[in-house]
Write a protein that holds these residues in place. Structure first.
Motif, PDB file in Angstrom:
ATOM      1  N   ILE A   1       1.307  -1.219   0.123  1.00 16.54           N
ATOM      2  CA  ILE A   1      -0.202  -0.399   0.132  1.00 16.54           C
ATOM      3  C   ILE A   1       0.596   1.067  -0.244  1.00 16.54           C
ATOM      4  CG2 ILE A   1      -1.634   1.210   0.908  1.00 16.54           C
ATOM      5  CD1 ILE A   1      -2.338  -1.835  -0.038  1.00 16.54           C
ATOM      6  N   LEU A   2       0.483   2.203  -1.089  1.00 15.75           N
ATOM      7  CA  LEU A   2       1.614   3.190  -1.247  1.00 15.75           C
ATOM      8  C   LEU A   2       1.760   4.044  -0.051  1.00 15.75           C
ATOM      9  CD1 LEU A   2       2.639   4.906  -2.960  1.00 15.75           C
ATOM     10  CD2 LEU A   2       0.992   6.485  -3.134  1.00 15.75           C
ATOM     11  N   TRP A   3       1.192   4.791   0.818  1.00 18.20           N
ATOM     12  CA  TRP A   3       1.231   4.510   2.181  1.00 18.20           C
ATOM     13  C   TRP A   3       1.831   4.373   3.561  1.00 18.20           C
ATOM     14  CZ3 TRP A   3       0.388   9.909   0.568  1.00 18.20           C
ATOM     15  CH2 TRP A   3      -0.374   9.948   0.093  1.00 18.20           C
ATOM     16  N   PHE A   4       1.515   3.480   3.164  1.00 23.22           N
ATOM     17  CA  PHE A   4       2.512   1.952   4.179  1.00 23.22           C
ATOM     18  C   PHE A   4       3.969   1.809   3.691  1.00 23.22           C
ATOM     19  CE2 PHE A   4      -1.777  -0.016   4.898  1.00 23.22           C
ATOM     20  CZ  PHE A   4      -2.460   0.869   6.318  1.00 23.22           C
ATOM     21  N   GLU A   5       4.359   2.326   2.407  1.00 25.00           N
ATOM     22  CA  GLU A   5       5.916   1.983   2.029  1.00 25.00           C
ATOM     23  C   GLU A   5       6.201   3.179   1.906  1.00 25.00           C
ATOM     24  OE1 GLU A   5       6.493  -0.813   0.389  1.00 25.00           O
ATOM     25  OE2 GLU A   5       5.011  -2.024   1.038  1.00 25.00           O
ATOM     26  N   ASN A   6       7.472   2.433   3.294  1.00 23.59           N
ATOM     27  CA  ASN A   6       8.228   3.673   3.620  1.00 23.59           C
ATOM     28  C   ASN A   6       9.725   4.053   3.985  1.00 23.59           C
ATOM     29  OD1 ASN A   6       5.819   6.499   3.942  1.00 23.59           O
ATOM     30  ND2 ASN A   6       5.275   4.764   5.932  1.00 23.59           N
ATOM     31  N   ASP A   7      10.609   4.439   3.829  1.00 21.77           N
ATOM     32  CA  ASP A   7      12.293   4.186   4.331  1.00 21.77           C
ATOM     33  C   ASP A   7      12.120   5.339   5.178  1.00 21.77           C
ATOM     34  OD1 ASP A   7      14.653   3.519   3.411  1.00 21.77           O
ATOM     35  OD2 ASP A   7      15.479   5.008   1.795  1.00 21.77           O
ATOM     36  N   GLY A   8      12.429   4.821   6.511  1.00 23.89           N
ATOM     37  CA  GLY A   8      12.798   5.591   7.987  1.00 23.89           C
ATOM     38  C   GLY A   8      11.015   6.462   7.162  1.00 23.89           C
ATOM     39  N   ASP A   9      11.484   8.360   7.484  1.00 26.12           N
ATOM     40  CA  ASP A   9      10.507   9.295   7.588  1.00 26.12           C
ATOM     41  C   ASP A   9       9.750   8.967   5.995  1.00 26.12           C
ATOM     42  OD1 ASP A   9      10.636   8.934  10.452  1.00 26.12           O
ATOM     43  OD2 ASP A   9      12.153  10.338  10.377  1.00 26.12           O
ATOM     44  N   SER A  10      10.250   8.541   5.613  1.00 26.21           N
ATOM     45  CA  SER A  10      10.223   8.774   3.834  1.00 26.21           C
ATOM     46  C   SER A  10       9.255   8.352   2.321  1.00 26.21           C
ATOM     47  CB  SER A  10      11.908   9.729   3.353  1.00 26.21           C
ATOM     48  OG  SER A  10      12.636  10.488   3.871  1.00 26.21           O
TER      49      SER A  10
ATOM     50  N   GLY B   1     -10.775  11.572   0.263  1.00 32.26           N
ATOM     51  CA  GLY B   1     -10.420  12.159   1.365  1.00 32.26           C
ATOM     52  C   GLY B   1      -9.410  11.769   2.742  1.00 32.26           C
ATOM     53  N   TYR B   2      -8.778  11.136   1.889  1.00 32.32           N
ATOM     54  CA  TYR B   2      -7.113  11.100   2.748  1.00 32.32           C
ATOM     55  C   TYR B   2      -6.619  12.133   1.769  1.00 32.32           C
ATOM     56  CZ  TYR B   2      -2.874   8.760   4.270  1.00 32.32           C
ATOM     57  OH  TYR B   2      -2.347   9.126   5.336  1.00 32.32           O
ATOM     58  N   LEU B   3      -6.297  12.951   1.121  1.00 24.50           N
ATOM     59  CA  LEU B   3      -6.020  13.927   0.776  1.00 24.50           C
ATOM     60  C   LEU B   3      -6.305  15.262   1.760  1.00 24.50           C
ATOM     61  CD1 LEU B   3      -5.444  13.878  -2.876  1.00 24.50           C
ATOM     62  CD2 LEU B   3      -3.304  13.418  -1.451  1.00 24.50           C
ATOM     63  N   ALA B   4      -7.755  15.096   1.618  1.00 24.83           N
ATOM     64  CA  ALA B   4      -8.194  16.664   2.417  1.00 24.83           C
ATOM     65  C   ALA B   4      -7.991  15.934   3.648  1.00 24.83           C
ATOM     66  CB  ALA B   4      -9.579  16.582   1.688  1.00 24.83           C
TER      67      ALA B   4
ATOM     68  N   VAL C   1      -0.151  16.236   7.438  1.00 23.19           N
ATOM     69  CA  VAL C   1       0.147  17.775   6.840  1.00 23.19           C
ATOM     70  C   VAL C   1       1.690  16.742   6.289  1.00 23.19           C
ATOM     71  CG1 VAL C   1       0.549  19.602   5.940  1.00 23.19           C
ATOM     72  CG2 VAL C   1      -1.816  19.530   6.698  1.00 23.19           C
ATOM     73  N   ALA C   2       1.971  17.090   7.270  1.00 24.36           N
ATOM     74  CA  ALA C   2       3.603  16.127   6.922  1.00 24.36           C
ATOM     75  C   ALA C   2       4.086  15.564   6.213  1.00 24.36           C
ATOM     76  CB  ALA C   2       4.345  16.254   8.140  1.00 24.36           C
ATOM     77  N   THR C   3       3.083  14.116   6.358  1.00 24.94           N
ATOM     78  CA  THR C   3       3.227  12.876   5.832  1.00 24.94           C
ATOM     79  C   THR C   3       3.170  13.466   3.729  1.00 24.94           C
ATOM     80  OG1 THR C   3       2.953  11.937   7.742  1.00 24.94           O
ATOM     81  CG2 THR C   3       2.186  10.684   5.813  1.00 24.94           C
ATOM     82  N   LEU C   4       1.988  13.575   3.792  1.00 30.52           N
ATOM     83  CA  LEU C   4       1.506  14.071   2.153  1.00 30.52           C
ATOM     84  C   LEU C   4       2.485  15.312   2.242  1.00 30.52           C
ATOM     85  CD1 LEU C   4      -2.527  15.347   2.767  1.00 30.52           C
ATOM     86  CD2 LEU C   4      -1.327  13.291   1.765  1.00 30.52           C
ATOM     87  N   GLU C   5       2.866  15.873   2.631  1.00 32.92           N
ATOM     88  CA  GLU C   5       4.001  16.933   1.898  1.00 32.92           C
ATOM     89  C   GLU C   5       4.926  16.253   1.118  1.00 32.92           C
ATOM     90  OE1 GLU C   5       5.869  19.830   0.283  1.00 32.92           O
ATOM     91  OE2 GLU C   5       3.492  19.569   1.000  1.00 32.92           O
TER      92      GLU C   5
END
Length: 745
Positions: A568-577, A602-605, A630-634
């Protein structure tokens, strides 16, 4: 592959300290004895929590879990006796109840006989394909005394060239015979290999939410065929739907498709009444009655707030009753008879439960009364008494089967390589058909759940009875096989929810809180092997939902067996990025979101932050949650700009120049184009993202009183109903699908 971690962290207390008091005031239970017994029966004595630390399982919990496995451990004497029995138990059997072996491997099978006696082992191949003799090996094992009888072990090697399939072992010694199941499974499922050469994409949706002008207020099998056709014509290779398992036989019905009545059979709620051939031959009066029933619920297709399953199902059942009693042609009757023959006693027993359940509440004592269990005189008397109702419920499953077949044919005709991909729920409800008809292979006194995590710090109890590992093996894994073969009968793939459950499950004893449970291990080699065998025979791809905390070896093992994972795109992270898409797994279905997350609009908003705040589900203030969101989205938007998928900002703090709706659409398309840069062999597009829906289907941690989980119809950004009829001219739908097809090809 590495074996599962079998932690032996010391139980609560220290060596020599008093343990839990035994039954009836006996001496405290010895911790180390109890731990040995738990290990012998696959019960984890500790686990790694979401905090990364080891946690011990309370001795009282271990005693309760062992009791559910049929092992008494309330006193030291009982534990010692149970330990001795666990060592002796295999020697009591001439043959193991079931042997599962990968094709191409040589397996050894023990045959226990009177010490000094000769033995013979034959393999009876599936479908009368012949008999193969196994060769005895020169392996000496110390004989054992079994209840005063000197017993020896003869070891036989199975040939490595046995064909895939369900075979039987037949042993004989001194006129004594025994049989066991032999399942030869693929070393690797090969159905996804074509996707390595040409990747694919498809739609994911909750079928009940996707309606047309011809629906009865809830999406149905004919709507599935139409959706598959529309998306297939635009390049899609599959449509992934929610579990279509049967619920209650009469209203009220459970909204969640993940708490079904059975995982083997299907929900008649999804039947398209007008697609049943007998409708054309109804007498005018009865046809008019069907038309009136359809008119009563047709207006619900325009309802954008909440689905009304109960009203729809009540109307459909009345119409289906009329059609069931219509005379069938000889060819149709023969097809029905053949379906019943193939489905066997499993269908008969489910139909019996359905017929009884029409008039009895789930809490009626009949369901737990041993004198009324399946096969009892009472149950057989009800089978004779309710013959017509049983016939009706068998017929409903035949109609489901026919319409699912039609949907799969339509999908393949539209160019889909896979077609319909089903979702397999983790389990069934405690008051379900399976809980009654499969009682013999389910563990009593416990339910499945999950230990505490960062989202549910009290743990979870899903109120679902687990397979009993030993009894399932005693049954030759037939219930597991029957479930899979039925679901895969007209499917191009299957998504296995919480695939970790084939390795271990969190058992919560009755009366305990969800955090007071223990993991129980399953024979994953057998379960994954059988899953691969049934999928190979059906030509179906298998996708394991492997989100959450997994030991690395589990994902490696699944990949080696040819089973895809889930990214899942939002769950695939490398540390904080965000993880660069090139580093995603190849053997995976990758998507932007999942049904437990809000649609991407809805998630973007940040709609989910406000919703969770209103529902009291936040651990901190709404403002703090929004700052983090907002930080995650940015960070994600930064990756999109870096890849040239979104325009660079023109100045500090300035928003993109496009209007909010256009920006939202462009951002969603950019996220999917980013996903297409991954090597994952399958990409998923949520239908809600293609039409701008903002509402989440399921808000974890809530009840129906707080949120209408699994009852949200497909809608546009303003919550107005979107029908299948609207999709061919829906610019947003066509643009997103075209963007994915373009990015992938």
């Amino acid at each position: 592959m590495k074996a599962p971690d079998q932690q032996h962290t010391q139980l609560a207390g220290t060596p020599g300290s008093p343990g839990p008091v035994g039954a009836a005031g006996h001496e405290p239970v010895d911790h180390h004895l109890l731990q040995r017994l738990a290990d012998a029966h696959g019960v984890g004595t500790s686990f790694q929590g979401w905090d990364g630390l080891p946690h011990s399982v309370a001795p009282d919990t271990l005693i309760k879990v062992l009791a559910s496995l049929g092992v008494q451990a309330g006193t030291n004497a009982l534990i010692e006796a149970a330990l001795a029995e666990s060592e002796l138990a295999p020697w009591r059997r001439m043959l193991p109840p079931a042997v599962v072996v990968q094709q191409g491997e040589t397996a050894l099978v023990p045959v226990h006989v009177r010490d000094g006696a000769t033995a013979q082992l034959n393999i009876v191949l599936e479908a009368g394909a012949g008999v193969v003799e196994a060769a005895q090996q020169d392996i000496w094992v110390q004989p054992q005394d079994v209840d005063g009888v000197p017993t020896g072990r003869a070891t036989f090697a199975l040939p490595h060239n046995l064909p895939l399939g369900w075979h039987a072992l037949h042993a004989e010694s001194d006129g004594v015979t025994a049989e066991g199941a032999l399942v030869v499974v693929p070393a690797r499922l090969t159905t996804a290999e074509a996707l390595l050469e040409r990747r694919g994409w498809g739609l994911a949706t909750q079928l009940y939410s996707v309606r047309s002008k011809r629906s009865w207020g809830v999406g149905d099998f004919a709507d599935l065929a139409d959706l598959a056709t529309l998306s297939g014509e635009r390049g899609a290779d599959y449509v992934l739907v929610n579990p279509l398992h049967a619920a209650e036989p009469v209203p009220p019905v459970q909204p969640s498709p993940y708490s079904p009545s059975t995982r083997r059979f299907f929900n008649p709620l999804y039947i398209r009444v007008e697609a049943i051939p007998e409708l054309a031959y109804l007498k005018p009066r009865k046809r008019a009655a069907v038309d009136r029933l359809q008119e009563q619920v047709q207006s619900l297709n325009k309802e954008g707030d909440r689905l009304d399953r109960n009203a729809v199902y009540a109307a459909k059942l009345q119409a289906l009753e009329l059609l069931y009693h219509a005379r069938r042609s000889p060819a149709r009757q023969a097809a029905f008879d053949e379906f019943c023959r193939i489905s066997g006693s499993g269908l008969d027993d489910f139909a019996l439960w359905s017929a009884i359940r029409e008039d009895l509440a789930p809490e009626d004592p009949l369901w737990t009364d041993p004198d009324c269990a399946l096969g009892s005189a009472e149950a057989e008397a009800l089978r004779a008494k309710l013959g017509d109702r049983i016939g009706f419920h068998r017929w409903l499953q035949w109609i489901c089967d026919e319409q699912l077949e039609a949907a799969q044919v339509a999908a393949r005709r539209a160019g889909m390589r896979l077609g319909v991909v089903h979702d397999l729920a983790v389990g069934v409800d405690l008051s379900s058909a399976d809980a009654w008809t499969l009682r013999g292979v389910l563990a009593p006194g416990v339910s499945v759940g999950a230990p505490p995590d960062m989202y549910n710090q009290l743990g979870q109890d899903w109120n679902q009875p687990p397979w009993h590992p030993g009894r399932l093996a005693e049954a030759g894994y037939a219930p597991f096989r029957n479930m899979l073969s039925t679901v895969l009968r007209h499917a191009g793939g299957i998504r296995v929810d919480h695939v970790l459950g084939l390795f271990r499950l969190w058992w919560v004893p009755a009366g305990n809180s969800p955090r007071e449970g223990a993991y129980v291990r399953y024979d994953h080699e057998a379960l994954i092997g059988i899953l691969a065998l049934e999928a190979q025979r059906a030509g179906a791809v298998v996708i394991g939902e492997d989100l959450g905390t997994f030991e690395p070896w589990v994902r490696d093992y699944l990949a080696a067996r040819g089973i895809l994972g889930t990214s899942i795109l939002w769950f695939e992270n490398d540390g904080d990025s965000p993880l660069p898409p090139e580093r995603y797994r190849t053997q995976a279905l990758a998507s932007v979101n999942t049904h437990d997350l809000p649609p991407t609009a809805g998630y973007l908003a940040g709609d989910h932050v406000g919703l969770r705040s209103r529902l009291g589900l936040l651990e901190r203030s709404e403002a703090e949650e929004r700052v983090e969101h907002v930080a995650t989205l940015e960070k994600m938007m930064g990756l999109l700009r870096e890849r040239g998928l979104l325009p660079e900002r023109t100045g500090a703090g300035e928003a993109p120049s496009a209007g909010p709706t256009e920006t939202e659409e462009h951002t969603i398309e950019a996220l999917h184009r980013l996903l297409a840069q991954s090597p994952s062999v399958l990409l998923g597009v949520a239908l809600v993202d293609a039409v701008g829906e903002r509402r989440v289907q399921n808000q974890p941690g809530t009840t129906e009183a707080l949120y209408p989980n699994w009852q949200v119809p497909l809608g546009d950004p303003d919550g107005r109903a979107v029908l299948i009829d609207d999709l061919p001219t829906n610019a947003r739908f066509n643009s997103l699908l075209a963007a994915v097809e373009d990015a992938l090809r």
